[in-house]
Write a protein that holds these residues in place. Structure first.
Motif, mmCIF file in Angstrom:
data_model
loop_
_atom_site.group_PDB
_atom_site.id
_atom_site.type_symbol
_atom_site.label_atom_id
_atom_site.label_comp_id
_atom_site.label_asym_id
_atom_site.label_seq_id
_atom_site.Cartn_x
_atom_site.Cartn_y
_atom_site.Cartn_z
ATOM 1 N N TRP A 91 -10.431 -7.913 27.201
ATOM 2 C CA TRP A 91 -10.502 -6.837 26.219
ATOM 3 C C TRP A 91 -11.025 -5.525 26.804
ATOM 4 O O TRP A 91 -10.860 -4.463 26.216
ATOM 5 C CB TRP A 91 -11.380 -7.255 25.036
ATOM 6 C CG TRP A 91 -12.806 -7.549 25.409
ATOM 7 C CD1 TRP A 91 -13.330 -8.746 25.775
ATOM 8 C CD2 TRP A 91 -13.885 -6.603 25.480
ATOM 9 N NE1 TRP A 91 -14.664 -8.615 26.072
ATOM 10 C CE2 TRP A 91 -15.040 -7.308 25.889
ATOM 11 C CE3 TRP A 91 -13.993 -5.241 25.232
ATOM 12 C CZ2 TRP A 91 -16.271 -6.696 26.068
ATOM 13 C CZ3 TRP A 91 -15.230 -4.632 25.415
ATOM 14 C CH2 TRP A 91 -16.344 -5.356 25.823
ATOM 15 N N VAL A 92 -11.632 -5.581 27.975
ATOM 16 C CA VAL A 92 -12.181 -4.371 28.598
ATOM 17 C C VAL A 92 -11.068 -3.352 28.869
ATOM 18 O O VAL A 92 -11.273 -2.146 28.723
ATOM 19 C CB VAL A 92 -12.952 -4.713 29.888
ATOM 20 C CG1 VAL A 92 -13.437 -3.464 30.588
ATOM 21 C CG2 VAL A 92 -14.110 -5.648 29.575
ATOM 22 N N TYR A 140 -10.483 -1.553 25.736
ATOM 23 C CA TYR A 140 -11.614 -0.679 25.444
ATOM 24 C C TYR A 140 -11.523 0.620 26.254
ATOM 25 O O TYR A 140 -11.755 1.704 25.730
ATOM 26 C CB TYR A 140 -12.936 -1.392 25.717
ATOM 27 C CG TYR A 140 -14.131 -0.543 25.389
ATOM 28 C CD1 TYR A 140 -14.448 -0.221 24.067
ATOM 29 C CD2 TYR A 140 -14.939 -0.028 26.393
ATOM 30 C CE1 TYR A 140 -15.542 0.569 23.758
ATOM 31 C CE2 TYR A 140 -16.032 0.764 26.090
ATOM 32 C CZ TYR A 140 -16.333 1.062 24.774
ATOM 33 O OH TYR A 140 -17.403 1.855 24.483
ATOM 34 N N ALA A 141 -11.175 0.506 27.527
ATOM 35 C CA ALA A 141 -11.017 1.693 28.366
ATOM 36 C C ALA A 141 -9.945 2.609 27.776
ATOM 37 O O ALA A 141 -10.119 3.836 27.723
ATOM 38 C CB ALA A 141 -10.656 1.295 29.788
ATOM 39 N N LEU A 168 -16.387 -3.314 32.704
ATOM 40 C CA LEU A 168 -16.850 -2.587 31.514
ATOM 41 C C LEU A 168 -17.838 -1.502 31.911
ATOM 42 O O LEU A 168 -17.726 -0.344 31.483
ATOM 43 C CB LEU A 168 -17.493 -3.546 30.513
ATOM 44 C CG LEU A 168 -18.129 -2.907 29.283
ATOM 45 C CD1 LEU A 168 -17.090 -2.142 28.464
ATOM 46 C CD2 LEU A 168 -18.814 -3.966 28.434
ATOM 47 N N TYR A 169 -18.813 -1.842 32.729
ATOM 48 C CA TYR A 169 -19.808 -0.878 33.182
ATOM 49 C C TYR A 169 -19.147 0.265 33.954
ATOM 50 O O TYR A 169 -19.465 1.442 33.758
ATOM 51 C CB TYR A 169 -20.858 -1.592 34.038
ATOM 52 C CG TYR A 169 -21.942 -0.696 34.572
ATOM 53 C CD1 TYR A 169 -22.751 0.057 33.728
ATOM 54 C CD2 TYR A 169 -22.169 -0.609 35.948
ATOM 55 C CE1 TYR A 169 -23.762 0.876 34.224
ATOM 56 C CE2 TYR A 169 -23.178 0.203 36.447
ATOM 57 C CZ TYR A 169 -23.966 0.947 35.585
ATOM 58 O OH TYR A 169 -24.958 1.750 36.090
ATOM 59 N N PRO A 222 -15.789 -9.207 34.330
ATOM 60 C CA PRO A 222 -15.487 -8.381 33.151
ATOM 61 C C PRO A 222 -16.620 -7.405 32.817
ATOM 62 O O PRO A 222 -16.365 -6.249 32.445
ATOM 63 C CB PRO A 222 -15.282 -9.394 32.025
ATOM 64 C CG PRO A 222 -14.897 -10.658 32.721
ATOM 65 C CD PRO A 222 -15.669 -10.636 34.019
ATOM 66 N N GLN A 223 -17.854 -7.844 32.986
ATOM 67 C CA GLN A 223 -18.990 -6.974 32.706
ATOM 68 C C GLN A 223 -19.063 -5.817 33.691
ATOM 69 O O GLN A 223 -19.404 -4.692 33.313
ATOM 70 C CB GLN A 223 -20.302 -7.771 32.723
ATOM 71 C CG GLN A 223 -20.438 -8.755 31.588
ATOM 72 C CD GLN A 223 -19.797 -10.116 31.878
ATOM 73 O OE1 GLN A 223 -18.954 -10.276 32.750
ATOM 74 N NE2 GLN A 223 -20.201 -11.123 31.121
ATOM 75 N N PRO A 275 -9.785 -8.513 33.205
ATOM 76 C CA PRO A 275 -11.092 -8.471 32.541
ATOM 77 C C PRO A 275 -10.955 -8.515 31.017
ATOM 78 O O PRO A 275 -11.903 -8.213 30.298
ATOM 79 C CB PRO A 275 -11.676 -7.153 33.025
ATOM 80 C CG PRO A 275 -10.501 -6.302 33.311
ATOM 81 C CD PRO A 275 -9.426 -7.240 33.780
ATOM 82 N N ALA A 315 -16.079 1.348 33.602
ATOM 83 C CA ALA A 315 -15.338 2.176 32.645
ATOM 84 C C ALA A 315 -16.278 3.112 31.891
ATOM 85 O O ALA A 315 -15.982 4.300 31.718
ATOM 86 C CB ALA A 315 -14.563 1.291 31.670
#
Length: 127
Positions: A90-91, A94-95, A64-65, A60-61, A88, A67
């Protein structure tokens, strides 16, 4: 789940993009100094960022990175190519909040997806 072969898939993406009249730049350097695995460009326009994630560690991290990098570099769309089917979480939301279209693809799906992408209105210069 099948492993992705990052170098082989990168070469295939670059070759296919060339066939389709797009420019694929492996290890594309963004203005802020980060690196995107493959950037698909239409002339000077940033069309699509592709990240190849072969490791599940910190997945997931990593997404996120990826995105954040794609968004900050001005790409409207990001494809994460990975053999993992786990979300992943909530990512993805967020995207979407960033205005970034994010797709999760498995290995060879990226090649068929690129064929479809090249024929879409997102690649046209007048859009």
């Amino acid at each position: 789940m099948s492993q992705i072969k990052v170098k082989t898939l990168t070469r295939q993406i670059v070759a296919l993009a060339d066939e389709l009249g797009l420019k694929a730049v492996p290890e594309y350097r963004t203005p802020d100094g980060t690196r995107i695995d493959v950037a698909i460009l239409g002339g000077e326009r940033r069309l699509l960022a592709i990240e190849l994630e072969a490791s599940f560690k910190w997945f997931p991290q990593r997404v996120l990175y990826d995105a954040v990098k794609a968004h900050r570099a001005g790409f409207p769309e990001l494809w994460i190519v990975t053999p993992f089917r786990n979300s992943p979480g909530w990512v993805l939301n967020y995207a979407e909040e960033l205005g970034l279209r994010l797709r999760m693809l498995e290995g060879e799906e990226v090649l068929e997806g690129l064929r479809t992408f090249a024929g879409s209105t997102r690649c046209r210069k007048d859009v």
